[in-house]
Motif scaffolding. Structure first.
Motif, PDB file in Angstrom:
ATOM      1  N   LYS A  30      56.490  43.211  53.966  1.00  0.00           N
ATOM      2  CA  LYS A  30      57.752  43.110  53.235  1.00  0.00           C
ATOM      3  C   LYS A  30      58.247  44.503  52.896  1.00  0.00           C
ATOM      4  CE  LYS A  30      56.847  38.613  51.154  1.00  0.00           C
ATOM      5  NZ  LYS A  30      56.720  37.861  49.890  1.00  0.00           N
ATOM      6  N   PRO A  31      59.535  44.760  53.078  1.00  0.00           N
ATOM      7  CA  PRO A  31      60.049  46.100  52.766  1.00  0.00           C
ATOM      8  C   PRO A  31      59.929  46.401  51.286  1.00  0.00           C
ATOM      9  CG  PRO A  31      61.852  44.559  53.185  1.00  0.00           C
ATOM     10  CD  PRO A  31      60.585  43.851  53.546  1.00  0.00           C
ATOM     11  N   GLU A  32      59.473  47.603  50.946  1.00  0.00           N
ATOM     12  CA  GLU A  32      59.350  48.018  49.557  1.00  0.00           C
ATOM     13  C   GLU A  32      60.719  48.400  49.003  1.00  0.00           C
ATOM     14  OE1 GLU A  32      56.596  51.153  49.155  1.00  0.00           O
ATOM     15  OE2 GLU A  32      54.912  50.023  49.963  1.00  0.00           O
ATOM     16  N   GLY A  33      60.869  48.212  47.698  1.00  0.00           N
ATOM     17  CA  GLY A  33      62.084  48.677  47.053  1.00  0.00           C
ATOM     18  C   GLY A  33      62.159  50.189  47.140  1.00  0.00           C
ATOM     19  N   ARG A  34      63.337  50.720  47.307  1.00  0.00           N
ATOM     20  CA  ARG A  34      63.488  52.170  47.459  1.00  0.00           C
ATOM     21  C   ARG A  34      62.984  52.895  46.225  1.00  0.00           C
ATOM     22  NH1 ARG A  34      69.392  53.619  48.578  1.00  0.00           N
ATOM     23  NH2 ARG A  34      68.465  55.689  48.396  1.00  0.00           N
ATOM     24  N   LYS A  35      62.274  53.971  46.445  1.00  0.00           N
ATOM     25  CA  LYS A  35      61.758  54.772  45.338  1.00  0.00           C
ATOM     26  C   LYS A  35      62.844  55.699  44.824  1.00  0.00           C
ATOM     27  CE  LYS A  35      57.032  54.695  47.102  1.00  0.00           C
ATOM     28  NZ  LYS A  35      55.920  55.497  47.630  1.00  0.00           N
ATOM     29  N   GLU A  36      62.759  55.986  43.520  1.00  0.00           N
ATOM     30  CA  GLU A  36      63.743  56.915  42.960  1.00  0.00           C
ATOM     31  C   GLU A  36      63.321  58.353  43.243  1.00  0.00           C
ATOM     32  OE1 GLU A  36      60.863  56.224  39.483  1.00  0.00           O
ATOM     33  OE2 GLU A  36      61.786  55.002  41.029  1.00  0.00           O
ATOM     34  N   TYR A  37      64.280  59.222  43.470  1.00  0.00           N
ATOM     35  CA  TYR A  37      64.006  60.615  43.770  1.00  0.00           C
ATOM     36  C   TYR A  37      64.646  61.572  42.762  1.00  0.00           C
ATOM     37  CZ  TYR A  37      62.289  58.823  48.189  1.00  0.00           C
ATOM     38  OH  TYR A  37      61.579  58.135  49.137  1.00  0.00           O
ATOM     39  N   PHE A  38      65.744  61.157  42.154  1.00  0.00           N
ATOM     40  CA  PHE A  38      66.425  61.997  41.168  1.00  0.00           C
ATOM     41  C   PHE A  38      66.593  61.218  39.874  1.00  0.00           C
ATOM     42  CE2 PHE A  38      67.885  63.306  45.357  1.00  0.00           C
ATOM     43  CZ  PHE A  38      67.669  64.672  45.325  1.00  0.00           C
ATOM     44  N   ARG A  39      66.597  61.952  38.778  1.00  0.00           N
ATOM     45  CA  ARG A  39      66.899  61.325  37.501  1.00  0.00           C
ATOM     46  C   ARG A  39      67.745  62.270  36.660  1.00  0.00           C
ATOM     47  NH1 ARG A  39      61.526  59.941  34.575  1.00  0.00           N
ATOM     48  NH2 ARG A  39      61.046  59.099  36.634  1.00  0.00           N
ATOM     49  N   MET A  40      68.739  61.703  36.016  1.00  0.00           N
ATOM     50  CA  MET A  40      69.588  62.435  35.081  1.00  0.00           C
ATOM     51  C   MET A  40      69.563  61.677  33.766  1.00  0.00           C
ATOM     52  SD  MET A  40      72.848  63.553  37.462  1.00  0.00           S
ATOM     53  CE  MET A  40      73.279  61.865  37.844  1.00  0.00           C
ATOM     54  N   TYR A  41      69.483  62.398  32.650  1.00  0.00           N
ATOM     55  CA  TYR A  41      69.313  61.697  31.384  1.00  0.00           C
ATOM     56  C   TYR A  41      69.849  62.505  30.208  1.00  0.00           C
ATOM     57  CZ  TYR A  41      65.155  64.730  31.546  1.00  0.00           C
ATOM     58  OH  TYR A  41      64.311  65.804  31.673  1.00  0.00           O
ATOM     59  N   LEU A  42      70.124  61.803  29.128  1.00  0.00           N
ATOM     60  CA  LEU A  42      70.508  62.385  27.851  1.00  0.00           C
ATOM     61  C   LEU A  42      69.315  62.343  26.911  1.00  0.00           C
ATOM     62  CD1 LEU A  42      74.018  60.718  27.389  1.00  0.00           C
ATOM     63  CD2 LEU A  42      73.512  63.016  28.276  1.00  0.00           C
ATOM     64  N   VAL A  43      69.289  63.257  25.961  1.00  0.00           N
ATOM     65  CA  VAL A  43      68.179  63.355  25.018  1.00  0.00           C
ATOM     66  C   VAL A  43      68.716  63.279  23.597  1.00  0.00           C
ATOM     67  CG1 VAL A  43      66.209  64.727  24.237  1.00  0.00           C
ATOM     68  CG2 VAL A  43      66.942  64.856  26.635  1.00  0.00           C
ATOM     69  N   ARG A  44      68.093  62.443  22.779  1.00  0.00           N
ATOM     70  CA  ARG A  44      68.363  62.448  21.339  1.00  0.00           C
ATOM     71  C   ARG A  44      67.160  63.095  20.664  1.00  0.00           C
ATOM     72  NH1 ARG A  44      69.497  63.695  17.083  1.00  0.00           N
ATOM     73  NH2 ARG A  44      70.399  62.494  15.384  1.00  0.00           N
ATOM     74  N   PRO A  45      67.270  64.397  20.300  1.00  0.00           N
ATOM     75  CA  PRO A  45      66.111  65.123  19.779  1.00  0.00           C
ATOM     76  C   PRO A  45      65.880  64.891  18.287  1.00  0.00           C
ATOM     77  CG  PRO A  45      67.968  66.606  19.980  1.00  0.00           C
ATOM     78  CD  PRO A  45      68.444  65.266  20.466  1.00  0.00           C
TER      79      PRO A  45
END
Length: 202
Positions: A30-45
């Motif tokens: 069965k084909p695997e779900g595509r893996k993530e390669y990039f991530r962009m995010y906000l931070v609440r410090p």
């Protein structure tokens, strides 16, 4: 008799071909779900503990970008960059400045744990180089470099293919090299944060 043998041979060939055609899809992985390669995010410090970041600064916000450049099964090796800004609330402790900025380049090891369909729980641990920059809008009051370590986790939801949304919590402790009296060293050289992150992966 000859015609009967020909019909039997043709029937056997068709049956074998049909059986092979039906079995092949079952044998395929069965084909695997595509893996993530990039991530962009906000931070609440949020500064915590007994240190200048927690006692004399208020977290304003931050952002980050990270790249997955190697995977081993469920283990992801990630390189990233965080930029977080604090506003000084007590000049008597932090100095006559307006902002404390933290910039961190890090290397992270993350392990993906499937929970339910399309949802993964991802604990991780990162280590990096951090720079503390104290400044006003027009004037820099110097930079301090050091090491930062950060255990944490995030939970992501796969929307389609490799596109995911995620939210998480990270504890970060940084050790900038600060020139101060020995009795104040831990107050200015051990900065602790508990940061909420949320963003997208693809």
């Amino acid at each position: 008799m000859k015609k009967l043998l020909i019909l039997l041979a043709m029937s056997a060939c068709c049956s074998a071909w049909a059986q092979d055609t039906l079995m092949k899809p079952m044998e395929r992985k069965k084909p695997e779900g595509r893996k993530e390669y990039f991530r962009m995010y906000l931070v609440r410090p949020n500064g915590i503990g007994n240190n200048v970041l927690a006692k004399a600064n208020d977290g304003q916000g931050g952002l980050g970008l990270a790249v997955t450049f190697y995977t081993i099964d469920k283990i992801h090796i990630i390189g990233g960059y965080d930029f977080i800004q604090y506003e000084v609330t007590d000049p008597s402790l932090a100095g006559n400045i307006q902002n404390t900025n933290l910039a961190t380049f890090y290397l992270k090891v993350l392990y993906k744990i499937p929970v339910i369909r399309n949802v993964d729980f991802n604990p991780g641990f990162s280590v990096g180089n951090t720079t503390v920059h104290q400044k006003t809008h027009t004037t820099s009051y110097g930079k301090q470099n050091g090491v930062a370590v950060s255990p944490g986790f995030d939970i992501d939801y796969r929307i389609t293919g490799g596109f995911r949304i995620f939210a998480g919590l990270n504890y970060c402790i940084a050790f900038p090299k600060t020139h101060t009296n020995e009795e104040y060293k831990s107050f200015y050289s051990t900065l602790q944060q508990l940061n909420i992150v949320f963003g997208i992966k693809f």
